[in-house]
Design a protein around this motif. Sequence first.
Motif, PDB file in Angstrom:
ATOM      1  N   ASN A   1       0.815  -1.211   0.000  1.00  0.00           N
ATOM      2  CA  ASN A   1       0.000   0.000   0.000  1.00  0.00           C
ATOM      3  C   ASN A   1       0.844   1.256   0.000  1.00  0.00           C
ATOM      4  O   ASN A   1       0.353   2.347  -0.250  1.00  0.00           O
ATOM      5  N   SER A   2       2.136   1.077   0.273  1.00  0.00           N
ATOM      6  CA  SER A   2       2.994   2.261   0.372  1.00  0.00           C
ATOM      7  C   SER A   2       3.282   2.803  -1.026  1.00  0.00           C
ATOM      8  O   SER A   2       3.628   2.058  -1.948  1.00  0.00           O
ATOM      9  N   ARG A   3       3.107   4.091  -1.175  1.00  0.00           N
ATOM     10  CA  ARG A   3       3.253   4.747  -2.471  1.00  0.00           C
ATOM     11  C   ARG A   3       4.671   4.560  -3.039  1.00  0.00           C
ATOM     12  O   ARG A   3       4.849   4.235  -4.206  1.00  0.00           O
ATOM     13  N   GLU A   4       5.685   4.761  -2.173  1.00  0.00           N
ATOM     14  CA  GLU A   4       7.071   4.674  -2.640  1.00  0.00           C
ATOM     15  C   GLU A   4       7.372   3.259  -3.136  1.00  0.00           C
ATOM     16  O   GLU A   4       7.951   3.054  -4.193  1.00  0.00           O
ATOM     17  N   LEU A   5       6.954   2.289  -2.329  1.00  0.00           N
ATOM     18  CA  LEU A   5       7.211   0.900  -2.689  1.00  0.00           C
ATOM     19  C   LEU A   5       6.473   0.543  -3.979  1.00  0.00           C
ATOM     20  O   LEU A   5       6.993  -0.180  -4.828  1.00  0.00           O
ATOM     21  N   GLN A   6       5.272   1.098  -4.137  1.00  0.00           N
ATOM     22  CA  GLN A   6       4.501   0.831  -5.347  1.00  0.00           C
ATOM     23  C   GLN A   6       5.234   1.327  -6.583  1.00  0.00           C
ATOM     24  O   GLN A   6       5.293   0.639  -7.596  1.00  0.00           O
ATOM     25  N   ILE A   7       5.798   2.542  -6.481  1.00  0.00           N
ATOM     26  CA  ILE A   7       6.516   3.094  -7.628  1.00  0.00           C
ATOM     27  C   ILE A   7       7.732   2.236  -7.940  1.00  0.00           C
ATOM     28  O   ILE A   7       7.987   1.864  -9.084  1.00  0.00           O
ATOM     29  N   PHE A   8       8.447   1.854  -6.893  1.00  0.00           N
ATOM     30  CA  PHE A   8       9.617   1.004  -7.088  1.00  0.00           C
ATOM     31  C   PHE A   8       9.224  -0.319  -7.741  1.00  0.00           C
ATOM     32  O   PHE A   8       9.828  -0.744  -8.736  1.00  0.00           O
ATOM     33  N   LEU A   9       8.187  -0.958  -7.210  1.00  0.00           N
ATOM     34  CA  LEU A   9       7.761  -2.252  -7.750  1.00  0.00           C
ATOM     35  C   LEU A   9       7.262  -2.117  -9.183  1.00  0.00           C
ATOM     36  O   LEU A   9       7.509  -2.984 -10.018  1.00  0.00           O
ATOM     37  N   PHE A  10       6.571  -1.003  -9.456  1.00  0.00           N
ATOM     38  CA  PHE A  10       6.067  -0.775 -10.810  1.00  0.00           C
ATOM     39  C   PHE A  10       7.235  -0.751 -11.803  1.00  0.00           C
ATOM     40  O   PHE A  10       7.226  -1.450 -12.812  1.00  0.00           O
ATOM     41  N   VAL A  11       8.251   0.049 -11.484  1.00  0.00           N
ATOM     42  CA  VAL A  11       9.414   0.151 -12.374  1.00  0.00           C
ATOM     43  C   VAL A  11      10.091  -1.203 -12.510  1.00  0.00           C
ATOM     44  O   VAL A  11      10.399  -1.675 -13.612  1.00  0.00           O
ATOM     45  N   PHE A  12      10.283  -1.877 -11.378  1.00  0.00           N
ATOM     46  CA  PHE A  12      10.920  -3.187 -11.344  1.00  0.00           C
ATOM     47  C   PHE A  12      10.188  -4.191 -12.237  1.00  0.00           C
ATOM     48  O   PHE A  12      10.776  -4.823 -13.111  1.00  0.00           O
ATOM     49  N   PHE A  13       8.867  -4.287 -12.074  1.00  0.00           N
ATOM     50  CA  PHE A  13       8.095  -5.244 -12.851  1.00  0.00           C
ATOM     51  C   PHE A  13       8.045  -4.870 -14.322  1.00  0.00           C
ATOM     52  O   PHE A  13       8.100  -5.732 -15.187  1.00  0.00           O
ATOM     53  N   PHE A  14       7.926  -3.575 -14.567  1.00  0.00           N
ATOM     54  CA  PHE A  14       7.839  -3.124 -15.951  1.00  0.00           C
ATOM     55  C   PHE A  14       9.117  -3.503 -16.698  1.00  0.00           C
ATOM     56  O   PHE A  14       9.074  -4.121 -17.759  1.00  0.00           O
ATOM     57  N   VAL A  15      10.258  -3.158 -16.094  1.00  0.00           N
ATOM     58  CA  VAL A  15      11.544  -3.462 -16.734  1.00  0.00           C
ATOM     59  C   VAL A  15      11.701  -4.971 -16.906  1.00  0.00           C
ATOM     60  O   VAL A  15      12.089  -5.463 -17.977  1.00  0.00           O
ATOM     61  N   PHE A  16      11.361  -5.726 -15.870  1.00  0.00           N
ATOM     62  CA  PHE A  16      11.492  -7.175 -15.957  1.00  0.00           C
ATOM     63  C   PHE A  16      10.594  -7.748 -17.048  1.00  0.00           C
ATOM     64  O   PHE A  16      11.009  -8.612 -17.802  1.00  0.00           O
ATOM     65  N   TYR A  17       9.372  -7.255 -17.114  1.00  0.00           N
ATOM     66  CA  TYR A  17       8.453  -7.830 -18.096  1.00  0.00           C
ATOM     67  C   TYR A  17       8.905  -7.531 -19.527  1.00  0.00           C
ATOM     68  O   TYR A  17       8.860  -8.404 -20.394  1.00  0.00           O
ATOM     69  N   VAL A  18       9.368  -6.295 -19.756  1.00  0.00           N
ATOM     70  CA  VAL A  18       9.894  -5.955 -21.084  1.00  0.00           C
ATOM     71  C   VAL A  18      11.072  -6.886 -21.408  1.00  0.00           C
ATOM     72  O   VAL A  18      11.179  -7.430 -22.508  1.00  0.00           O
ATOM     73  N   GLY A  19      11.933  -7.117 -20.416  1.00  0.00           N
ATOM     74  CA  GLY A  19      13.059  -8.029 -20.592  1.00  0.00           C
ATOM     75  C   GLY A  19      12.591  -9.443 -20.921  1.00  0.00           C
ATOM     76  O   GLY A  19      13.171 -10.119 -21.775  1.00  0.00           O
ATOM     77  N   ILE A  20      11.534  -9.884 -20.245  1.00  0.00           N
ATOM     78  CA  ILE A  20      11.003 -11.236 -20.485  1.00  0.00           C
ATOM     79  C   ILE A  20      10.519 -11.370 -21.922  1.00  0.00           C
ATOM     80  O   ILE A  20      10.839 -12.332 -22.618  1.00  0.00           O
TER      81      ILE A  20
END
Length: 316
Positions: A32-51
Amino acid sequence: MKVTTEIISWNETQSESNYSMVTEFIFLGLSNSRELQIFLFVFFFVFYVGIVFGNLLIVLTVSFDSHLHSPMYFLLANLSLIDLSLSSVTAPKMIADFFRKRKVISFKGCLTQIFLLHFFGGSELVILIAMAFDRYVAICKPLHYTTIMCGNVCIGIVSAAWGTGFLHSVSQLAFAVNLPFCGPNEVDSFYCDLPRVIKLACTDTYRLDIMVIANSGVLTVCSFVLLIISYTIILAIILRRPSDRSSKALSTLTAHITVVLLFFGPCIFIYAWPFPIRSLDKFLAVFYSVVTPLLNPVIYTLRNKDMKTAMRRLKK
Ligand SMILES: *[C@@H]1O[C@H](CO)[C@@H](O)[C@H](O)[C@H]1NC(C)=O
């Protein structure tokens, strides 16, 4: 807790039957934390594009390069295709959901996710076993390799993989489709999967839990044990008769074993561990949705000379 259930108006006959009243599920997401959400969003986005790029690159390289037309690379390309599909079941929705207040999935969407997840997961499992068998034949019976791993056997293995995935998935879902859902619909995760969805049913789910452990749990544990035994045997054989080819074989094997550990570790914990820690298995699920599918291309290609040369040829 806000009740967001939407209940359609049911007439008496319907509410008396075992019919479900929940028409959608709400994901609570990872944080629910905004900062963590932004971090996870970037992390998942980059990973998914890589996948997407990594796995497509492997499939294209293997398809177009005739030097790589061997059982090992066919299996690898099939694994990449499955990885890409497996990840696409959960990751795009999760990424799109990140900044939504209400992360909703329809009842049918939820069942579809469960079906596809187990379908691709079951197929991946068979491909991983087949890859171990392929290495066993290549290393322990090199003279018979071309006769044992002929084209028909490869096609048979790949068909068996899809068939197993389908049977496994259908046999599990058959129990879940008719579950009565009568109110609770918050899934404390970012995707639908049986252990969590079963918990929401308004019935005694003890037997269903056992069923999931008996099906998914036993399947993952048995395959894992089988794979560990196979790789131990192969490693023992390589180490007993060292040659110049054995260091290459050793590096291929460590790649395979890493992938096996990364795939089965989280699976065993989620499906077969008798005392699941809910907050932990939510994060473990991240592994097989975005981490393992990305590591396969990284592990297999960056350390494989043939693959790298083939990619360079493809670029030209
Ligand atoms: C999967 O394996 C089959 C059988 O060996 C092969 O014909 C096919 O090309 C493979 N698929 C991909 C995407 O490489």
